[in-house]
Design an enzyme around this catalytic site. Structure first.
Site, PDB file in Angstrom:
ATOM      1  N   ALA A 122       0.862  -1.190   0.000  1.00 13.08           N
ATOM      2  CA  ALA A 122       0.000   0.000   0.000  1.00 13.08           C
ATOM      3  C   ALA A 122       0.890   1.230   0.000  1.00 13.08           C
ATOM      4  O   ALA A 122       1.834   1.301   0.787  1.00 13.08           O
ATOM      5  CB  ALA A 122      -0.895   0.004   1.232  1.00 13.08           C
ATOM      6  N   SER A 148       0.324   3.978   1.155  1.00 14.37           N
ATOM      7  CA  SER A 148       0.230   4.572   2.497  1.00 14.37           C
ATOM      8  C   SER A 148       1.202   3.924   3.473  1.00 14.37           C
ATOM      9  O   SER A 148       1.407   4.426   4.556  1.00 14.37           O
ATOM     10  CB  SER A 148      -1.180   4.374   3.037  1.00 14.37           C
ATOM     11  OG  SER A 148      -1.402   2.971   3.202  1.00 14.37           O
ATOM     12  N   ARG A 149       1.773   2.781   3.067  1.00 16.01           N
ATOM     13  CA  ARG A 149       2.628   1.920   3.914  1.00 16.01           C
ATOM     14  C   ARG A 149       1.802   1.064   4.879  1.00 16.01           C
ATOM     15  O   ARG A 149       2.350   0.386   5.712  1.00 16.01           O
ATOM     16  CB  ARG A 149       3.699   2.703   4.693  1.00 16.01           C
ATOM     17  CG  ARG A 149       4.658   3.490   3.775  1.00 16.01           C
ATOM     18  CD  ARG A 149       5.331   2.553   2.772  1.00 16.01           C
ATOM     19  NE  ARG A 149       6.364   3.195   1.954  1.00 16.01           N
ATOM     20  CZ  ARG A 149       6.196   3.605   0.700  1.00 16.01           C
ATOM     21  NH1 ARG A 149       5.028   3.483   0.084  1.00 16.01           N
ATOM     22  NH2 ARG A 149       7.195   4.134   0.032  1.00 16.01           N
ATOM     23  N   LEU A 150       0.495   1.092   4.716  1.00 21.38           N
ATOM     24  CA  LEU A 150      -0.350   0.208   5.519  1.00 21.38           C
ATOM     25  C   LEU A 150      -0.489  -1.115   4.755  1.00 21.38           C
ATOM     26  O   LEU A 150      -1.551  -1.490   4.273  1.00 21.38           O
ATOM     27  CB  LEU A 150      -1.722   0.863   5.752  1.00 21.38           C
ATOM     28  CG  LEU A 150      -2.618   0.224   6.798  1.00 21.38           C
ATOM     29  CD1 LEU A 150      -1.916   0.138   8.158  1.00 21.38           C
ATOM     30  CD2 LEU A 150      -3.905   1.048   6.946  1.00 21.38           C
TER      31      LEU A 150
END
Ligand SMILES: Cc1cc2nc3c(=O)[nH]c(=O)nc-3n(C[C@H](O)[C@H](O)[C@H](O)COP(=O)(O)O)c2cc1C
Length: 192
Positions: A168, A170-172
């Site tokens: 992701a 978002s780094r999520l």
């Protein structure tokens, strides 16, 4: 999907159908060298099924020697265009010579000739030397099948864990870990 092998097959299929990838089977295989350092390199993944992950190589290459000393390996792949990373760890076992011959026969003649002409992982004085050896091999096997070199074979990695990461921006990232508990795969989630 609760079976990680089926999930790998589905992701591999998704990553390689109508895909921008030039090398659709490239995966990184990491071995442990004689000094305990990890050593990674890409190979072509030949198959992935309930029996394991198969790749082919020279059994007396550096990676082959590492595996003889320590069969514990990792297989890692990143498919950028779909945002998938897969990390497999497991033990590598040599495939049978008969299975290696079957895979050898699926290879292009040009690849067979080139593979026959070198000793993988050995030092080379100059690249031109290989052209001479390839020409020699072409003459030696003119009008004949190119036999599989006796030291060319493959390994099947029996996985003990397989982690799937969906990237992701978002780094999520979403991480699913499957661990083999001897007779069953246990799934858990990991923080990104
Ligand atoms: C995309 C790609 C695919 C490759 N496929 C193979 C392969 O299937 N088998 C192999 O022995 N080497 C393959 N190679 C070369 C290896 O990365 C490596 O250079 C070679 O196996 C020698 O590694 P070693 O000295 O650690 O044993 C491939 C390289 C690339 C970049």
């Amino acid at each position: 999907m609760e079976n990680p092998i089926e999930k790998f097959q589905a992701w591999w299929n998704q990553a390689t159908t109508n895909s921008p990838l030039q090398q659709k089977s490239a995966v990184c295989i990491s071995t442990i060298d004689e000094n305990g350092f990890p050593s990674g390199r890409f190979v072509d993944l030949k198959s992935a099924d309930e029996n394991g992950f198969v790749f082919c190589t020279y059994l007396d290459s550096a990676k082959g020697k590492h595996i003889q000393q320590n069969p514990k390996v990792a297989l890692t792949v990143w498919w950028d265009h779909v945002g998938y990373q897969v990390r497999v760890i497991g033990e590598a076992q040599a495939i049978s010579d008969a299975e290696a011959v079957e895979i050898w026969q699926t290879r292009k003649r040009s690849a067979q000739l080139i593979t026959t002409a070198f000793q993988q992982s050995q030092p080379l004085i100059e690249q031109e030397e290989l052209q001479t050896r390839i020409l020699d091999a072409s003459e030696q096997f003119a009008e004949k099948e190119v036999p599989k070199p006796s030291t060319w074979g493959g390994y099947r990695i029996k996985p003990v864990s397989i982690e799937f990461l969906t990237f992701a921006e978002s780094r999520l990232h979403f991480r699913e870990l499957f661990s083999w508990e001897g007779n069953i795969w246990i799934k858990s989630l990991l923080q990104p």
